[in-house]
Design a protein around this motif. Structure first.
Motif, PDB file in Angstrom:
ATOM      1  N   ASP A  41      58.735  67.716  86.761  1.00  0.00           N
ATOM      2  CA  ASP A  41      58.164  67.768  85.404  1.00  0.00           C
ATOM      3  C   ASP A  41      57.220  66.591  85.173  1.00  0.00           C
ATOM      4  O   ASP A  41      56.136  66.763  84.618  1.00  0.00           O
ATOM      5  CB  ASP A  41      59.269  67.769  84.343  1.00  0.00           C
ATOM      6  CG  ASP A  41      60.059  69.080  84.319  1.00  0.00           C
ATOM      7  OD1 ASP A  41      59.543  70.095  84.855  1.00  0.00           O
ATOM      8  OD2 ASP A  41      61.176  69.075  83.778  1.00  0.00           O
ATOM      9  N   ARG A  42      57.631  65.400  85.621  1.00  0.00           N
ATOM     10  CA  ARG A  42      56.775  64.219  85.464  1.00  0.00           C
ATOM     11  C   ARG A  42      55.482  64.363  86.270  1.00  0.00           C
ATOM     12  O   ARG A  42      54.398  64.026  85.803  1.00  0.00           O
ATOM     13  CB  ARG A  42      57.519  62.951  85.889  1.00  0.00           C
ATOM     14  CG  ARG A  42      58.586  62.486  84.908  1.00  0.00           C
ATOM     15  CD  ARG A  42      59.096  61.089  85.222  1.00  0.00           C
ATOM     16  NE  ARG A  42      59.535  60.906  86.589  1.00  0.00           N
ATOM     17  CZ  ARG A  42      60.770  61.159  87.036  1.00  0.00           C
ATOM     18  NH1 ARG A  42      61.697  61.595  86.206  1.00  0.00           N
ATOM     19  NH2 ARG A  42      61.079  60.966  88.303  1.00  0.00           N
ATOM     20  N   SER A  88      63.310  66.951  86.903  1.00  0.00           N
ATOM     21  CA  SER A  88      62.632  66.012  86.021  1.00  0.00           C
ATOM     22  C   SER A  88      61.497  65.295  86.750  1.00  0.00           C
ATOM     23  O   SER A  88      60.460  65.018  86.157  1.00  0.00           O
ATOM     24  CB  SER A  88      63.623  65.011  85.421  1.00  0.00           C
ATOM     25  OG  SER A  88      64.195  64.209  86.419  1.00  0.00           O
ATOM     26  N   ARG A 112      54.072  67.197  87.227  1.00  0.00           N
ATOM     27  CA  ARG A 112      53.247  68.238  86.588  1.00  0.00           C
ATOM     28  C   ARG A 112      52.544  67.670  85.354  1.00  0.00           C
ATOM     29  O   ARG A 112      51.380  67.987  85.094  1.00  0.00           O
ATOM     30  CB  ARG A 112      54.110  69.435  86.215  1.00  0.00           C
ATOM     31  CG  ARG A 112      54.479  70.292  87.395  1.00  0.00           C
ATOM     32  CD  ARG A 112      55.216  71.564  86.980  1.00  0.00           C
ATOM     33  NE  ARG A 112      55.470  72.389  88.125  1.00  0.00           N
ATOM     34  CZ  ARG A 112      56.678  72.596  88.661  1.00  0.00           C
ATOM     35  NH1 ARG A 112      57.756  72.051  88.118  1.00  0.00           N
ATOM     36  NH2 ARG A 112      56.809  73.364  89.717  1.00  0.00           N
ATOM     37  N   ALA A 113      53.249  66.833  84.614  1.00  0.00           N
ATOM     38  CA  ALA A 113      52.646  66.205  83.434  1.00  0.00           C
ATOM     39  C   ALA A 113      51.499  65.292  83.843  1.00  0.00           C
ATOM     40  O   ALA A 113      50.457  65.255  83.173  1.00  0.00           O
ATOM     41  CB  ALA A 113      53.704  65.424  82.641  1.00  0.00           C
TER      42      ALA A 113
END
Length: 170
Positions: A13-14, A10, A16-17
């Motif tokens: 993911d953050r 996660s 990458r976002a």
């Protein structure tokens, strides 16, 4: 263990976002690259860090971490160069000078190695590991008495020297 992997995923993911939201942010790429290095994705981390320094050649964190990735891949000259760039951007970066010194160690360049570790000690005089590595460089340069003094100091600062190095000093 699964919760750690989920946390790491996660987090990635953050990050990458954050890169997707602001693809021109060197800091976002540097953070993602650093996180990728921490999960053993060296190639991907290196790619993100290279992108970060392309976007901002003054991004010290990206240069230092790129140098660490290159050191990990045994690209010692690349490590030296990346950390030299970091030190140019921030002459007080202990990590840049330290990592550059490690690169010189593996390249068997004791004079340059010593200069890097002495610079670390100018910035942070009680840096035990830099004191030890300065001793290693001094011994390689044949300056045995100075190496002994540096080793004694490194031990007093809490560094546990390599037993083979201690034998070489005798």
């Amino acid at each position: 263990m699964p919760s750690i992997e989920i946390e790491g995923a996660s987090r990635l993911d953050r990050l990458r976002a954050a890169v997707a939201e602001n693809p021109q942010s060197a800091r976002a790429h540097a953070r993602l690259g650093t996180a990728l290095l921490q999960v053993d994705s060296i190639r991907n981390g290196e790619q993100e860090l290279r992108h970060a320094v392309e976007l901002d050649p003054g991004c010290v964190e990206a240069w230092v971490n790129l140098g660490g990735a290159l050191l990990h891949r045994w690209d010692f000259q690349g490590c030296v160069e990346a950390n030299r760039r970091a030190a140019e951007c921030d002459p007080s970066s202990v990590q840049a000078h330290y990592n550059q010194g490690l690169g010189h160690l593996y390249l068997s360049q004791p004079e340059q190695m010593l200069a890097c570790f002495l610079r670390v000690l100018e910035i942070e005089p009680r840096h035990a590991s830099a004191t030890y590595h300065a001793a290693v460089a001094l011994l390689a340069l044949g300056r045995v008495e100075q190496a002994l003094v540096a080793m004694t100091r490194a031990r007093a600062l809490g560094h546990s020297p390599d037993p083979d190095f201690l034998k070489a000093l005798q």
